[in-house]
Design a protein around this motif. Sequence first.
Motif, PDB file in Angstrom:
ATOM      1  N   MET A  10       0.765  -1.185  -0.021  1.00 31.14           N
ATOM      2  CA  MET A  10      -0.062   0.235  -0.001  1.00 31.14           C
ATOM      3  C   MET A  10       0.931   1.094   0.006  1.00 31.14           C
ATOM      4  SD  MET A  10      -2.961   1.247   2.761  1.00 31.14           S
ATOM      5  CE  MET A  10      -2.031   2.147   3.969  1.00 31.14           C
ATOM      6  N   ILE A  11       2.016   1.287   0.946  1.00 28.71           N
ATOM      7  CA  ILE A  11       2.863   2.416   0.652  1.00 28.71           C
ATOM      8  C   ILE A  11       3.396   2.539  -0.687  1.00 28.71           C
ATOM      9  CG2 ILE A  11       4.885   3.594   1.873  1.00 28.71           C
ATOM     10  CD1 ILE A  11       2.240   3.118   3.911  1.00 28.71           C
ATOM     11  N   LEU A  12       3.840   1.902  -1.253  1.00 34.30           N
ATOM     12  CA  LEU A  12       4.666   1.906  -2.536  1.00 34.30           C
ATOM     13  C   LEU A  12       3.562   2.198  -3.464  1.00 34.30           C
ATOM     14  CD1 LEU A  12       6.848  -1.282  -2.775  1.00 34.30           C
ATOM     15  CD2 LEU A  12       7.469   1.151  -2.115  1.00 34.30           C
ATOM     16  N   ASP A  13       2.266   1.871  -3.489  1.00 33.78           N
ATOM     17  CA  ASP A  13       1.183   2.338  -4.082  1.00 33.78           C
ATOM     18  C   ASP A  13       0.762   3.975  -3.861  1.00 33.78           C
ATOM     19  OD1 ASP A  13       0.926  -0.019  -5.738  1.00 33.78           O
ATOM     20  OD2 ASP A  13      -0.748  -0.566  -4.316  1.00 33.78           O
ATOM     21  N   LEU A  14       1.143   4.291  -2.602  1.00 36.77           N
ATOM     22  CA  LEU A  14       0.846   5.542  -2.515  1.00 36.77           C
ATOM     23  C   LEU A  14       1.839   6.658  -2.775  1.00 36.77           C
ATOM     24  CD1 LEU A  14      -0.875   5.354   1.420  1.00 36.77           C
ATOM     25  CD2 LEU A  14      -1.934   6.029  -0.738  1.00 36.77           C
ATOM     26  N   PHE A  15       3.167   6.095  -2.728  1.00 41.65           N
ATOM     27  CA  PHE A  15       4.239   6.981  -3.327  1.00 41.65           C
ATOM     28  C   PHE A  15       4.047   7.094  -4.942  1.00 41.65           C
ATOM     29  CE2 PHE A  15       7.479   5.125   0.001  1.00 41.65           C
ATOM     30  CZ  PHE A  15       7.254   6.337   1.097  1.00 41.65           C
ATOM     31  N   ARG A  16       3.735   6.110  -5.537  1.00 39.48           N
ATOM     32  CA  ARG A  16       3.409   6.138  -6.971  1.00 39.48           C
ATOM     33  C   ARG A  16       2.260   7.074  -7.255  1.00 39.48           C
ATOM     34  NH1 ARG A  16       2.065   0.679  -9.068  1.00 39.48           N
ATOM     35  NH2 ARG A  16       0.398   1.467 -10.279  1.00 39.48           N
ATOM     36  N   LEU A  17       1.186   6.870  -6.361  1.00 38.37           N
ATOM     37  CA  LEU A  17       0.382   7.837  -6.687  1.00 38.37           C
ATOM     38  C   LEU A  17       0.502   9.173  -6.558  1.00 38.37           C
ATOM     39  CD1 LEU A  17      -2.862   8.491  -7.072  1.00 38.37           C
ATOM     40  CD2 LEU A  17      -3.219   7.687  -4.652  1.00 38.37           C
ATOM     41  N   ASN A  18       1.324   9.542  -5.440  1.00 40.03           N
ATOM     42  CA  ASN A  18       1.754  10.869  -5.356  1.00 40.03           C
ATOM     43  C   ASN A  18       2.659  11.275  -6.351  1.00 40.03           C
ATOM     44  OD1 ASN A  18       2.203  13.101  -3.325  1.00 40.03           O
ATOM     45  ND2 ASN A  18       4.369  12.499  -3.371  1.00 40.03           N
ATOM     46  N   ASN A  19       3.266  10.731  -6.604  1.00 34.42           N
ATOM     47  CA  ASN A  19       4.141  11.017  -7.896  1.00 34.42           C
ATOM     48  C   ASN A  19       3.249  11.629  -9.298  1.00 34.42           C
ATOM     49  OD1 ASN A  19       6.572  11.043  -6.531  1.00 34.42           O
ATOM     50  ND2 ASN A  19       7.055   8.767  -7.086  1.00 34.42           N
ATOM     51  N   ARG A  20       2.510  10.381  -9.407  1.00 29.85           N
ATOM     52  CA  ARG A  20       1.574  10.685 -10.647  1.00 29.85           C
ATOM     53  C   ARG A  20       0.640  11.780 -10.632  1.00 29.85           C
ATOM     54  NH1 ARG A  20       0.985   5.825 -14.051  1.00 29.85           N
ATOM     55  NH2 ARG A  20       3.162   5.150 -14.015  1.00 29.85           N
ATOM     56  N   LEU A  21       0.098  12.124  -9.175  1.00 33.73           N
ATOM     57  CA  LEU A  21      -0.673  13.205  -8.920  1.00 33.73           C
ATOM     58  C   LEU A  21       0.119  14.650  -9.205  1.00 33.73           C
ATOM     59  CD1 LEU A  21      -2.692  12.092  -5.814  1.00 33.73           C
ATOM     60  CD2 LEU A  21      -3.542  12.912  -8.165  1.00 33.73           C
ATOM     61  N   LEU A  22       1.453  14.502  -8.626  1.00 34.37           N
ATOM     62  CA  LEU A  22       2.309  15.464  -8.828  1.00 34.37           C
ATOM     63  C   LEU A  22       2.474  16.149 -10.425  1.00 34.37           C
ATOM     64  CD1 LEU A  22       4.702  15.269  -6.073  1.00 34.37           C
ATOM     65  CD2 LEU A  22       2.889  16.989  -6.107  1.00 34.37           C
ATOM     66  N   SER A  23       2.731  14.792 -11.201  1.00 33.78           N
ATOM     67  CA  SER A  23       3.118  15.033 -12.566  1.00 33.78           C
ATOM     68  C   SER A  23       1.955  15.623 -13.251  1.00 33.78           C
ATOM     69  CB  SER A  23       3.616  13.560 -13.201  1.00 33.78           C
ATOM     70  OG  SER A  23       4.826  13.253 -12.568  1.00 33.78           O
ATOM     71  N   ALA A  24       0.631  14.971 -12.958  1.00 31.35           N
ATOM     72  CA  ALA A  24      -0.536  15.503 -13.659  1.00 31.35           C
ATOM     73  C   ALA A  24      -1.018  16.812 -13.441  1.00 31.35           C
ATOM     74  CB  ALA A  24      -1.812  14.334 -13.272  1.00 31.35           C
ATOM     75  N   GLY A  25      -0.724  17.054 -11.941  1.00 35.07           N
ATOM     76  CA  GLY A  25      -1.008  18.468 -11.655  1.00 35.07           C
ATOM     77  C   GLY A  25      -0.209  19.400 -12.254  1.00 35.07           C
ATOM     78  N   ASP A  26       1.314  19.035 -12.435  1.00 33.64           N
ATOM     79  CA  ASP A  26       2.210  19.994 -13.302  1.00 33.64           C
ATOM     80  C   ASP A  26       1.687  20.469 -14.347  1.00 33.64           C
ATOM     81  OD1 ASP A  26       3.724  20.150 -10.940  1.00 33.64           O
ATOM     82  OD2 ASP A  26       5.284  18.937 -11.771  1.00 33.64           O
ATOM     83  N   ARG A  27       0.973  19.372 -15.265  1.00 31.67           N
ATOM     84  CA  ARG A  27       0.788  19.522 -16.563  1.00 31.67           C
ATOM     85  C   ARG A  27      -0.609  20.293 -16.555  1.00 31.67           C
ATOM     86  NH1 ARG A  27       2.079  14.079 -16.665  1.00 31.67           N
ATOM     87  NH2 ARG A  27       0.039  13.455 -16.587  1.00 31.67           N
ATOM     88  N   LEU A  28      -1.378  19.954 -15.473  1.00 31.43           N
ATOM     89  CA  LEU A  28      -2.860  20.778 -15.496  1.00 31.43           C
ATOM     90  C   LEU A  28      -2.716  22.261 -15.227  1.00 31.43           C
ATOM     91  CD1 LEU A  28      -5.898  20.004 -15.326  1.00 31.43           C
ATOM     92  CD2 LEU A  28      -5.454  20.283 -12.729  1.00 31.43           C
TER      93      LEU A  28
END
Length: 138
Positions: free
Chosen positions: A1-19
């Motif tokens: 779960m923690i690794l998935d949360l790390f991955r989710l956080n990174n994806r959210l940051l990348s998507a947020g940057d693009r947005l």
Amino acid sequence: MILDLFRLNNRLLSAGDRLVAEVGLTSARWQILGTIAAAERPQPVAWLARDIGAHRQNVQRIVNDLAAEDLVSFEVNPHHRRAALVVLTDKGMQALGDAMHLQVPWVNNLAEGLQVKDLETTHKVITEVLRKLEGDGE
């Protein structure tokens, strides 16, 4: 779960940057502007950093960049001469508003097909883990 949360956080940051790139923001700048706006009263950088669980130095760097672009300004702190209060400027409020306007369809798309009860349970679990981490002083 923690690794998935790390991955989710990174994806959210990348998507947020693009947005929010089109309004001249990054996810980090957006987060800081949102934290300033959500505070009940102006706060110094150290308090903003505490509120988002970040290092003061990183938040200071971002706040300095935001100030250079006239998105935030500093006010005298009557309780601490060296720790100025950070406030949104009109330009900062506009940039945050523009980001939030872009965020609505994006977040609605992310939530499509998810059940409200599942979102509520997920929020409860994340909030509890966060509470435990903050109680331990990390």
